[in-house]
Design a protein around this motif. Structure first.
Motif, PDB file in Angstrom:
ATOM      1  N   ILE A  68       4.808  12.060  -9.205  1.00 53.51           N
ATOM      2  CA  ILE A  68       5.170  10.800  -8.555  1.00 53.51           C
ATOM      3  C   ILE A  68       4.248   9.717  -9.092  1.00 53.51           C
ATOM      4  N   PRO A  69       4.810   8.642  -9.595  1.00 54.24           N
ATOM      5  CA  PRO A  69       3.966   7.569 -10.138  1.00 54.24           C
ATOM      6  C   PRO A  69       3.083   6.940  -9.056  1.00 54.24           C
ATOM      7  N   LEU A  70       1.916   6.498  -9.434  1.00 51.86           N
ATOM      8  CA  LEU A  70       0.955   5.889  -8.522  1.00 51.86           C
ATOM      9  C   LEU A  70       1.541   4.671  -7.822  1.00 51.86           C
ATOM     10  N   ARG A  71       2.355   3.890  -8.529  1.00 52.99           N
ATOM     11  CA  ARG A  71       2.929   2.681  -7.928  1.00 52.99           C
ATOM     12  C   ARG A  71       3.880   3.005  -6.779  1.00 52.99           C
ATOM     13  N   GLU A  72       4.383   4.247  -6.700  1.00 50.13           N
ATOM     14  CA  GLU A  72       5.228   4.644  -5.580  1.00 50.13           C
ATOM     15  C   GLU A  72       4.408   5.230  -4.432  1.00 50.13           C
ATOM     16  N   ILE A  73       3.273   5.811  -4.722  1.00 50.65           N
ATOM     17  CA  ILE A  73       2.434   6.418  -3.691  1.00 50.65           C
ATOM     18  C   ILE A  73       1.527   5.388  -3.034  1.00 50.65           C
ATOM     19  N   LEU A  74       1.049   4.430  -3.787  1.00 47.68           N
ATOM     20  CA  LEU A  74       0.051   3.481  -3.303  1.00 47.68           C
ATOM     21  C   LEU A  74       0.452   2.736  -2.028  1.00 47.68           C
ATOM     22  N   PRO A  75       1.660   2.180  -1.923  1.00 47.15           N
ATOM     23  CA  PRO A  75       1.991   1.487  -0.664  1.00 47.15           C
ATOM     24  C   PRO A  75       1.954   2.421   0.549  1.00 47.15           C
ATOM     25  N   TRP A  76       2.399   3.653   0.391  1.00 42.97           N
ATOM     26  CA  TRP A  76       2.373   4.605   1.502  1.00 42.97           C
ATOM     27  C   TRP A  76       0.952   5.024   1.836  1.00 42.97           C
ATOM     28  N   ALA A  77       0.106   5.148   0.825  1.00 41.21           N
ATOM     29  CA  ALA A  77      -1.291   5.497   1.064  1.00 41.21           C
ATOM     30  C   ALA A  77      -2.004   4.371   1.820  1.00 41.21           C
ATOM     31  N   VAL A  78      -1.755   3.137   1.444  1.00 50.63           N
ATOM     32  CA  VAL A  78      -2.354   1.993   2.133  1.00 50.63           C
ATOM     33  C   VAL A  78      -1.841   1.926   3.572  1.00 50.63           C
ATOM     34  N   PHE A  79      -0.540   2.119   3.775  1.00 48.27           N
ATOM     35  CA  PHE A  79       0.039   2.124   5.108  1.00 48.27           C
ATOM     36  C   PHE A  79      -0.590   3.221   5.975  1.00 48.27           C
ATOM     37  N   GLY A  80      -0.734   4.412   5.421  1.00 52.04           N
ATOM     38  CA  GLY A  80      -1.347   5.520   6.152  1.00 52.04           C
ATOM     39  C   GLY A  80      -2.797   5.234   6.512  1.00 52.04           C
ATOM     40  N   LEU A  81      -3.520   4.634   5.610  1.00 48.50           N
ATOM     41  CA  LEU A  81      -4.916   4.287   5.864  1.00 48.50           C
ATOM     42  C   LEU A  81      -5.033   3.245   6.983  1.00 48.50           C
ATOM     43  N   ILE A  82      -4.172   2.244   6.962  1.00 50.88           N
ATOM     44  CA  ILE A  82      -4.190   1.230   8.012  1.00 50.88           C
ATOM     45  C   ILE A  82      -3.835   1.842   9.364  1.00 50.88           C
ATOM     46  N   MET A  83      -2.826   2.703   9.394  1.00 53.08           N
ATOM     47  CA  MET A  83      -2.435   3.349  10.648  1.00 53.08           C
ATOM     48  C   MET A  83      -3.551   4.256  11.174  1.00 53.08           C
ATOM     49  N   ALA A  84      -4.213   4.984  10.291  1.00 49.35           N
ATOM     50  CA  ALA A  84      -5.319   5.853  10.713  1.00 49.35           C
ATOM     51  C   ALA A  84      -6.481   5.015  11.250  1.00 49.35           C
ATOM     52  N   ALA A  85      -6.782   3.895  10.604  1.00 47.44           N
ATOM     53  CA  ALA A  85      -7.867   3.029  11.080  1.00 47.44           C
ATOM     54  C   ALA A  85      -7.533   2.444  12.449  1.00 47.44           C
ATOM     55  N   LEU A  86      -6.284   2.036  12.654  1.00 44.41           N
ATOM     56  CA  LEU A  86      -5.880   1.522  13.966  1.00 44.41           C
ATOM     57  C   LEU A  86      -5.965   2.611  15.027  1.00 44.41           C
ATOM     58  N   LEU A  87      -5.566   3.808  14.692  1.00 49.50           N
ATOM     59  CA  LEU A  87      -5.632   4.913  15.647  1.00 49.50           C
ATOM     60  C   LEU A  87      -7.079   5.202  16.038  1.00 49.50           C
ATOM     61  N   ILE A  88      -7.973   5.260  15.061  1.00 48.67           N
ATOM     62  CA  ILE A  88      -9.387   5.502  15.356  1.00 48.67           C
ATOM     63  C   ILE A  88      -9.963   4.358  16.185  1.00 48.67           C
ATOM     64  N   TYR A  89      -9.554   3.119  15.881  1.00 49.25           N
ATOM     65  CA  TYR A  89     -10.047   1.981  16.668  1.00 49.25           C
ATOM     66  C   TYR A  89      -9.608   2.110  18.127  1.00 49.25           C
ATOM     67  N   PHE A  90      -8.322   2.337  18.351  1.00 53.69           N
ATOM     68  CA  PHE A  90      -7.821   2.372  19.723  1.00 53.69           C
ATOM     69  C   PHE A  90      -8.352   3.567  20.494  1.00 53.69           C
ATOM     70  N   VAL A  91      -8.552   4.684  19.828  1.00 54.70           N
ATOM     71  CA  VAL A  91      -9.082   5.851  20.534  1.00 54.70           C
ATOM     72  C   VAL A  91     -10.584   5.719  20.745  1.00 54.70           C
ATOM     73  N   GLY A  92     -11.301   5.195  19.762  1.00 51.68           N
ATOM     74  CA  GLY A  92     -12.749   5.206  19.837  1.00 51.68           C
ATOM     75  C   GLY A  92     -13.435   3.953  20.291  1.00 51.68           C
ATOM     76  N   ALA A  93     -12.865   2.784  20.029  1.00 51.16           N
ATOM     77  CA  ALA A  93     -13.609   1.556  20.288  1.00 51.16           C
ATOM     78  C   ALA A  93     -12.957   0.632  21.300  1.00 51.16           C
ATOM     79  N   GLU A  94     -11.668   0.727  21.506  1.00 51.30           N
ATOM     80  CA  GLU A  94     -10.996  -0.180  22.434  1.00 51.30           C
ATOM     81  C   GLU A  94     -11.554   0.001  23.836  1.00 51.30           C
ATOM     82  N   GLN A  95     -11.674  -1.086  24.562  1.00 50.91           N
ATOM     83  CA  GLN A  95     -12.254  -1.183  25.891  1.00 50.91           C
ATOM     84  C   GLN A  95     -13.779  -1.111  25.854  1.00 50.91           C
TER      85      GLN A  95
END
Length: 72
Positions: free
Chosen positions: A18-45
């Motif tokens: 799979i070319p990198l240009r096809e994986i990169l947007p999904w990898a960035v999306f996954g990273l952003i979603m994981a960071a939001l999940l960690i924020y809401f579970v660990g730091a919110e409130q």
């Protein structure tokens, strides 16, 4: 008379992967979603709260304990 030879041998084709240009947007999306999940579970409130009240805290309360975040 037909002299051609027909075989059923499989044709091997090199996998280009799979070319990198096809994986990169999904990898960035996954990273952003994981960071939001960690924020809401660990730091919110806490000190960096974006949402007032305790609704987010109560929603992720069991997840905090499961992941080892202190909350009370």
């Amino acid at each position: 008379m037909n002299t051609s030879v027909h075989t059923n041998a499989p044709v091997l084709v090199a996998d280009a992967g799979i070319p990198l240009r096809e994986i990169l947007p999904w990898a960035v999306f996954g990273l952003i979603m994981a960071a939001l999940l960690i924020y809401f579970v660990g730091a919110e409130q806490g000190a960096t709260s974006l949402i007032s009240g305790h609704s987010v805290h109560e929603f992720v309360h069991d997840g905090r304990h499961l992941l080892g975040f202190p909350c009370h």
